[in-house]
Design an enzyme around this catalytic site. Sequence first.
Site: not given
Length: 234
Positions: A96, A98, A121, A170, A228
């Site tokens: 998580h 910001h 991608d 958020h 790849y």
Amino acid sequence: MKKFQSIREECCEANRVLPKTGLVDLTFGNVSVLDAAAGVFAIKPSGVPYEKLKAADMVLVDLDGKIVAGKLRPSSDTPTHRCLFRAFKDVRAIVHTHSRHAVAFAQAAREIPNLGTTHADYFDGAVPLTRALTPAEISRDYEWETGNVIVERFKNLNPLDVPGVLVRHHGVFVWGASAKKALETALALEAIAQMALWTLQLAPTVSAIPPALHEKHFRRKHGPKAYYGQAGNG
């Protein structure tokens, strides 16, 4: 607990790396790592500076929300991580942040459109955006309900093909099979957001990437026919 030492170490290392990526300011970000067989995950303690973290500081929480081990208070985002681990069965690590460009889209209440091959991608389509939480959801159990609106948004999406989301107003949640992979995706998402922002400034009416080009780039890195990279490295 020695039994969970490996996820504590993986979690600690990823959290210590997080500020070095440029994805977080202050302590605005966290990583969790799951032991799926045991139903227990390790997560960063709340508000502790990244450079001071030790493996023993990682808090162990089970999928019912019970603290299994740890002397510190877990991240305030722990219920969101727990909700995602319960819903997304093949996800082993969650990041998580910001990060600034991605949050710009979240605050503008705009998903990140798929405009080029860098995006293709990593994401099979746009980076999705959740709906806004209701006042009742915010007051009832804010962090858990944040997880619920993410799960709701993925009702018709495969979280393995779309490994991240913008939470409206958020921030960003991304996930993967390991903390290293989830961190890579978090970095990619921020780069994608910056590229999209600049592209939309230059060409506000730009079209999405052509479907054939999107499909080629996504499938050459994902799925049974991926070619790849080297075998076993993705």
